[in-house]
Design an enzyme around this catalytic site. Sequence first.
Site, PDB file in Angstrom:
ATOM      1  N   LYS A   1       0.881  -1.180   0.000  1.00  7.73           N
ATOM      2  CA  LYS A   1       0.000   0.000   0.000  1.00  7.73           C
ATOM      3  C   LYS A   1       0.913   1.222   0.000  1.00  7.73           C
ATOM      4  O   LYS A   1       1.454   1.608   1.029  1.00  7.73           O
ATOM      5  CB  LYS A   1      -0.873  -0.032   1.254  1.00  7.73           C
ATOM      6  CG  LYS A   1      -2.215   0.679   1.142  1.00  7.73           C
ATOM      7  CD  LYS A   1      -2.173   2.156   0.932  1.00  7.73           C
ATOM      8  CE  LYS A   1      -1.800   2.968   2.140  1.00  7.73           C
ATOM      9  NZ  LYS A   1      -1.574   4.395   1.778  1.00  7.73           N
TER      10      LYS A   1
ATOM     11  N   GLU B   1      10.111   1.493  10.345  1.00  6.86           N
ATOM     12  CA  GLU B   1      11.149   2.483  10.029  1.00  6.86           C
ATOM     13  C   GLU B   1      10.474   3.839  10.152  1.00  6.86           C
ATOM     14  O   GLU B   1       9.656   4.197   9.311  1.00  6.86           O
ATOM     15  CB  GLU B   1      11.656   2.288   8.593  1.00  6.86           C
ATOM     16  CG  GLU B   1      12.260   0.936   8.303  1.00  6.86           C
ATOM     17  CD  GLU B   1      13.613   0.736   8.951  1.00  6.86           C
ATOM     18  OE1 GLU B   1      14.155   1.693   9.521  1.00  6.86           O
ATOM     19  OE2 GLU B   1      14.118  -0.393   8.895  1.00  6.86           O
TER      20      GLU B   1
ATOM     21  N   CYS C   1      13.980  11.061   6.248  1.00  8.59           N
ATOM     22  CA  CYS C   1      13.838  10.625   7.648  1.00  8.59           C
ATOM     23  C   CYS C   1      15.138  10.808   8.429  1.00  8.59           C
ATOM     24  O   CYS C   1      15.110  11.134   9.605  1.00  8.59           O
ATOM     25  CB  CYS C   1      13.396   9.177   7.684  1.00  8.59           C
ATOM     26  SG  CYS C   1      14.389   8.133   6.628  1.00  8.59           S
TER      27      CYS C   1
ATOM     28  N   GLU D   1      10.126  16.491  14.604  1.00 12.69           N
ATOM     29  CA  GLU D   1      10.490  16.265  13.198  1.00 12.69           C
ATOM     30  C   GLU D   1       9.673  17.222  12.343  1.00 12.69           C
ATOM     31  O   GLU D   1       8.446  17.184  12.367  1.00 12.69           O
ATOM     32  CB  GLU D   1      10.191  14.811  12.811  1.00 12.69           C
ATOM     33  CG  GLU D   1      10.711  14.480  11.442  1.00 12.69           C
ATOM     34  CD  GLU D   1      10.333  13.075  10.971  1.00 12.69           C
ATOM     35  OE1 GLU D   1       9.180  12.670  11.167  1.00 12.69           O
ATOM     36  OE2 GLU D   1      11.208  12.400  10.394  1.00 12.69           O
TER      37      GLU D   1
HETATM   38  P1  NAD Z   1       2.750   8.607   7.363  1.00 15.52           P
HETATM   39  O1  NAD Z   1       3.004   7.854   8.606  1.00 15.52           O
HETATM   40  O2  NAD Z   1       1.705   9.671   7.385  1.00 15.52           O
HETATM   41  O3  NAD Z   1       2.293   7.612   6.197  1.00 15.52           O
HETATM   42  C1  NAD Z   1       3.073   6.492   5.853  1.00 15.52           C
HETATM   43  C2  NAD Z   1       2.176   5.447   5.249  1.00 15.52           C
HETATM   44  O4  NAD Z   1       1.255   5.020   6.242  1.00 15.52           O
HETATM   45  C3  NAD Z   1       1.336   5.927   4.064  1.00 15.52           C
HETATM   46  O5  NAD Z   1       1.237   4.898   3.113  1.00 15.52           O
HETATM   47  C4  NAD Z   1      -0.022   6.192   4.697  1.00 15.52           C
HETATM   48  O6  NAD Z   1      -1.086   6.076   3.790  1.00 15.52           O
HETATM   49  C5  NAD Z   1      -0.065   5.089   5.736  1.00 15.52           C
HETATM   50  N1  NAD Z   1      -0.978   5.346   6.851  1.00 15.52           N
HETATM   51  C6  NAD Z   1      -1.368   6.539   7.375  1.00 15.52           C
HETATM   52  N2  NAD Z   1      -2.240   6.336   8.372  1.00 15.52           N
HETATM   53  C7  NAD Z   1      -2.414   4.998   8.487  1.00 15.52           C
HETATM   54  C8  NAD Z   1      -3.184   4.179   9.345  1.00 15.52           C
HETATM   55  N3  NAD Z   1      -3.994   4.685  10.284  1.00 15.52           N
HETATM   56  N4  NAD Z   1      -3.083   2.835   9.193  1.00 15.52           N
HETATM   57  C9  NAD Z   1      -2.279   2.290   8.258  1.00 15.52           C
HETATM   58  N5  NAD Z   1      -1.546   3.022   7.399  1.00 15.52           N
HETATM   59  C10 NAD Z   1      -1.604   4.365   7.529  1.00 15.52           C
HETATM   60  O7  NAD Z   1       4.160   9.139   6.873  1.00 15.52           O
HETATM   61  P2  NAD Z   1       4.475  10.026   5.600  1.00 15.52           P
HETATM   62  O8  NAD Z   1       3.971  11.396   5.898  1.00 15.52           O
HETATM   63  O9  NAD Z   1       4.023   9.340   4.352  1.00 15.52           O
HETATM   64  O10 NAD Z   1       6.081   9.982   5.582  1.00 15.52           O
HETATM   65  C11 NAD Z   1       6.850  10.778   6.359  1.00 15.52           C
HETATM   66  C12 NAD Z   1       7.319  10.042   7.595  1.00 15.52           C
HETATM   67  O11 NAD Z   1       8.001   8.843   7.230  1.00 15.52           O
HETATM   68  C13 NAD Z   1       8.329  10.831   8.378  1.00 15.52           C
HETATM   69  O12 NAD Z   1       8.059  10.735   9.750  1.00 15.52           O
HETATM   70  C14 NAD Z   1       9.655  10.159   8.046  1.00 15.52           C
HETATM   71  O13 NAD Z   1      10.652  10.352   8.998  1.00 15.52           O
HETATM   72  C15 NAD Z   1       9.239   8.751   7.924  1.00 15.52           C
HETATM   73  N6  NAD Z   1      10.214   7.993   7.139  1.00 15.52           N
HETATM   74  C16 NAD Z   1      11.024   7.101   7.775  1.00 15.52           C
HETATM   75  C17 NAD Z   1      11.983   6.391   7.059  1.00 15.52           C
HETATM   76  C18 NAD Z   1      12.894   5.399   7.726  1.00 15.52           C
HETATM   77  O14 NAD Z   1      13.472   4.568   7.022  1.00 15.52           O
HETATM   78  N7  NAD Z   1      13.052   5.424   9.033  1.00 15.52           N
HETATM   79  C19 NAD Z   1      12.107   6.596   5.689  1.00 15.52           C
HETATM   80  C20 NAD Z   1      11.263   7.516   5.080  1.00 15.52           C
HETATM   81  C21 NAD Z   1      10.308   8.202   5.812  1.00 15.52           C
END
Ligand code: NAD
Length: 499
Positions: A192, A268, A302, A402
Amino acid sequence: MTGQYTREYWQSALDAATLNGRMFINGGFEDAADGTTFVRIRPMDGKPGGTFARGKAVDIDRAVAAARAAFESGVWRKKDPAEKKRILLKWADLIRENREELALLETIDVGKPVMASLNVDVALAANCIQYYAELCDKLYDEVAPTGPNDRAIVRKVPLGVIGAITPWNYPLIIDSWKLGPALAAGNSVVLKPAEQSSLSAIRIAELASQAGLPDGVLNIVTGYGEEAGQALARHMDVDMIAFTGSTEVGKLIMGYAAQSNLKRVALELGGKSPIVVFADADLDAAASAAAWGCFYNAGETCHASTRLLAERSIMDELISKIEEVTAREITLGHPFEPSAQIGALIEDAHLEKVLGMIEAGEKEGSKRAFGAEKVMAETGGSYMSPGVFVAKSNSDSLARNEIFGPVLTAIAFDGEEEALKLANDTNYGLAGAVFTSDMGKAHRVSEGIHAGTVWINTYDISSLATPFGGFKQSGFGRDRSVHAIDKYCDYKTIWQRFG
Ligand code: NAD
């Protein structure tokens, strides 16, 4: 060299592009069962991008059923490892052959410079699939020490159906970090992607099928996190969720797993990574690393170096040097401009959130050194300039939260002990760096920073050979390297007694 890749070249490619926003289930394209869709607004110019199937629980059910059927049939997991390797290598080749199209799709969705999409995101995704393809026929099981009348084989077996949920900042790279090891280990996957960035996932799934990956082994369900994402994480027939995203949603994912079938979870998550610069460091190198480490990808990284811990005596000089590097090298522009080093933020709502965090930080007393303003509004896109703030202390909100935009927060320290204390005074533990010419200090501080990766006198150098992930609320489980295979497998003992 950009050569043929002019702004006009990419504009014509965009004008000619057909954007496929349908889900990919069991080897074919599908609409949502209820026919609903959503439209993505392009961050580069605020115009409509793709129209996507709005997947929900019933669509997740279909995709999981296809993945389960493929897994149980053994069509992939029981395939000769050399044949698996051949198919995954072919897939990596097809990603390379279609790199311009994939780069365009990534940039339409994310707003990052198309040359970065081409040379970094697509290239690294293909390399990642190749890396895990090559492992397929190089992983051995174990024979445990037993008495002479017994033989105990410890096999590493795939888990079954993996649910992968990925973010929007590096869609192709992070998708490939999940898909490479999960598929090499013999699992089936339902991915997803983030609702902001589904185009490249749909296309690479189609390419995987073209490479010979059997139907049902890789499925893509597009849709919102609270709908499709939650349904996947709560599904009773999913064996594991490999999640990359925010810490906030990571916590929800653990809850869903606990409330459903105790599926495994790998997370992650976010970061607030410190870059510690001592007065004896090469300040030009430190300034370049701090600027690029924080501002690359418009700060939507991230492990970005978002907290600059500078020894008090060199703080002002270092910030001036960061400003110079930023002005000289980190060109902000339309993502199709060959000169653009950073492009748009992911969407207007996110830009407004970043600006709101800055406003709150300034009210608390953090001082703007330069930049961090909304720009290029006339384009209709979501752009802001990179900038630096000086916080009163590491307790200020700009130093703790962040931000996920091109915003660096500087904090002064006195001496090694305080540097380490401040570096670790965070809920996160994804990455960090230390700049000093004293190798003893470099060793002590790099050992002392509690983070998954710590660089010495550099930032953001990495390869597929090193694991990537965090400690503390940056999550657990590692992407990349041979170790990433471990989380998609478990040990199974087969014990035989003779005579
Ligand atoms: P997000 O948590 O909003 O969304 C990530 C994914 O989760 C998306 O596909 C979203 O649709 C899904 N999602 C959202 N709510 C959900 C729920 N209730 N249940 C299941 N899935 C759900 O994050 P984002 O805004 O897309 O990305 C940014 C974040 O990702 C930042 O915090 C960044 O640090 C982190 N990130 C971490 C890494 C790592 O490797 N540690 C890498 C890239 C990004």
